[in-house]
Scaffold this motif. Structure first.
Motif, short mmCIF file in Angstrom:
data_model
loop_
_atom_site.label_atom_id
_atom_site.label_comp_id
_atom_site.label_asym_id
_atom_site.label_seq_id
_atom_site.Cartn_x
_atom_site.Cartn_y
_atom_site.Cartn_z
N UNK A 243 61.56 47.95 18.20
CA UNK A 243 61.88 49.37 18.07
C UNK A 243 60.86 50.10 17.20
N UNK A 244 60.22 49.37 16.28
CA UNK A 244 59.21 49.97 15.40
C UNK A 244 57.83 50.01 16.05
N UNK A 245 57.68 49.37 17.21
CA UNK A 245 56.38 49.35 17.89
C UNK A 245 56.02 50.75 18.36
N UNK A 246 54.88 51.24 17.93
CA UNK A 246 54.49 52.60 18.27
C UNK A 246 54.09 52.76 19.73
N UNK A 247 54.30 53.97 20.24
CA UNK A 247 53.94 54.24 21.65
C UNK A 247 52.43 54.18 21.85
N UNK A 248 51.67 54.17 20.73
CA UNK A 248 50.20 54.06 20.84
C UNK A 248 49.78 52.75 21.48
N UNK A 249 50.70 51.77 21.49
CA UNK A 249 50.37 50.45 22.07
C UNK A 249 49.85 50.60 23.50
N UNK A 250 50.56 51.38 24.30
CA UNK A 250 50.15 51.59 25.69
C UNK A 250 49.85 50.28 26.40
N UNK A 251 48.72 50.24 27.09
CA UNK A 251 48.28 49.03 27.78
C UNK A 251 47.20 48.27 26.99
N UNK A 252 47.06 48.58 25.69
CA UNK A 252 45.98 48.00 24.90
C UNK A 252 46.22 46.53 24.54
N UNK A 253 47.44 46.03 24.75
CA UNK A 253 47.74 44.64 24.40
C UNK A 253 48.16 43.85 25.64
N UNK A 290 62.11 55.75 23.07
CA UNK A 290 62.46 56.39 24.34
C UNK A 290 61.27 56.40 25.30
N UNK A 291 60.05 56.49 24.74
CA UNK A 291 58.85 56.44 25.60
C UNK A 291 58.74 55.12 26.35
N UNK A 292 59.15 54.02 25.68
CA UNK A 292 59.15 52.71 26.34
C UNK A 292 60.29 52.61 27.37
N UNK A 293 61.46 53.11 27.00
CA UNK A 293 62.62 53.01 27.90
C UNK A 293 62.41 53.77 29.20
#
Length: 445
Positions: A243-253, A290-293
């Motif tokens: 839940x703390x993972x930022x939406x900045x992650x995107x497809x970078x990982x 919510x961006x991930x959901x």
């Protein structure tokens, strides 16, 4: 608490409504349940590198009843592995295909020999460069030399050697960014090896240099930490990390995890471990999560259904997701446990507002038989998770509420006793002061 306040008449009405005909009573609710088999090509497109191949091979190993899906996964794994230099993994894929995809997907001795010959030449060059750097004591060059060796071994599937070389760079790191780069490499290899204790350790080391962390790196560390906690079956802590993972992650990982996985892992762990108030504040009202959901609407809907007490719809989503979740390389071992925990929480939440519950209506809401429901409730009552008793003859669950009148009377008696003791103490102190009485301790020499 907000959660307790919402267990109201409206919630009770929703629970009863959910026990009946869902389609007829809730025609406005969107139905997006997808029970189709996993789209292997779309799934594989979410990942890159070694994890993409491993995930495809995992699918092939766990869908024996679906030969078409198995062969599709192996075909894609074969195509992907030939883009790299891991001949050992290539032979493993070929053995699994076992000639079932024709001559185009069989052993390729020429390719393997060429890759291994280039690997030997590359290794010799790296060794000569590293020896030269160590002779000249060039610290930054030595760090880069070990890092290049780590990359080399990782590309060729020698994960143990890759890990050792990545870790050796630590002695030659001169900045916080170098430390973080070393930690990310060690985390990547540790995840591939299944050594999740190392993952937690190196996530902690990287987080000790917060000034050198950018938003994407922080998101990567949160995701990796969540995976380690998930593997350790610490579902509540894992949920918090995801839940703390930022939406900045995107497809970078994508060499480790996809944003869709963050939503699925985090959502299921939260449902299994959070109470009602936490589910509302940390999941449903969490703008970042919510961006991930939004990427996995089924998970989003089942979370909302669970919170709204639409259990039949929630269980439908869970049932349709289960087959695909069992093909997930990280989640498959935890699906049964998470599902059981979610179901038990739903049963507890269903019974909480009522003095009595008709087991027939409850069984209808949870899509099970009355005898099966009785066994589930018996286990929860025995475990002291539900305060109730079952009337097996009339098929009714009666809540075992405390005797409020007797409890109030006992509290009044206790308060009176405490007040009497306080008054006596004050009167004694006042009497001692009035008569100027002081007790002095005598010293013995």
């Amino acid at each position: 608490m907000d959660g307790d306040d919402e267990v109201s008449a409206q919630m009770i009405d929703e629970i009863y409504a959910n026990g009946g005909d869902i389609d007829s009573q809730q025609p406005h609710r969107p139905v997006i349940i997808n029970g189709e088999q996993l789209d292997v090509e779309a799934y594989a497109a979410l990942y890159t590198g070694r994890t993409k191949i491993r995930r495809l091979m995992f699918i092939a190993d766990h869908c024996d009843n679906n030969v078409a899906m198995q062969l599709e996964a192996l075909r894609m794994a074969y195509d992907e592995v030939k883009k790299g230099e891991n001949t050992q993994l290539f032979r493993e894929v070929v053995n699994k295909i076992d000639g079932r995809l024709g001559q185009g997907y069989g052993p390729d001795p020429g390719w393997s020999e060429a890759v291994e010959r280039r690997a030997e030449q590359r290794k010799e060059k790296l060794e000569n460069e590293l020896n030269a750097y160590r002779t000249n004591l060039i610290k930054e060059s030595i760090r880069m030399g070990y890092n290049d060796f780590g990359d080399f071994y990782y590309a060729h599937g020698a994960l143990g050697d890759a890990f050792k070389n990545y870790v050796r760079t630590r002695d030659y790191c001169t900045t916080s960014k170098h430390i973080i780069h070393m930690c990310l490499n060690a985390i990547l290899v540790s995840i591939e090896m299944g050594q999740f204790t190392h993952v937690s350790s190196y996530v902690g080391k990287a987080e000790q240099s917060p000034d050198a962390l950018d938003a994407i790196t922080v998101a990567k560390l949160r995701a990796a930490g969540g995976l380690a906690l998930l593997e350790a079956k610490k579902y509540k802590l894992a949920a918090r990390k995801f839940l703390e993972t930022g939406h900045e992650l995107g497809n970078s990982y994508s060499e480790v995890i996809a944003p869709q996985d963050i939503a699925t892992y985090g959502g299921l762990c939260a449902l299994a471990s959070f109470d009602r108030a936490e589910l509302k504040s940390k999941v449903i009202d969490n703008l970042n999560f919510r961006n991930f959901l939004e990427l996995v609407p089924e998970v989003r809907e089942l979370i909302h259904d669970f919170y709204s007490s639409h259990y039949a719809s929630c269980l439908d989503y869970l049932g349709n997701l289960k087959a695909n979740l069992l093909l997930d390389i990280h989640l498959h071992d935890h699906v049964e446990t998470l599902y059981n925990d979610i179901r038990h929480k739903a049963l507890i939440q269903y019974t909480h507002p009522f003095v009595s519950v008709d087991l027939r209506m409850m069984a209808n809401a949870f899509k099970t038989s009355v005898p099966g429901l009785e066994k589930e409730l018996e286990a929860l009552i025995t475990d002291n998770q539900i305060q109730a008793r079952i009337d097996s003859h009339n098929k009714i669950l009666y809540a075992r509420h405390a005797d409020q009148r007797n409890a109030t009377f006992q509290r009044a008696l206790q308060t009176g006793g405490e007040f009497d003791q306080d008054v006596r103490s004050m009167l004694l102190r006042a009497s001692l002061i009035k008569h100027d009485y002081n007790l002095k301790s005598s010293r013995k020499f």
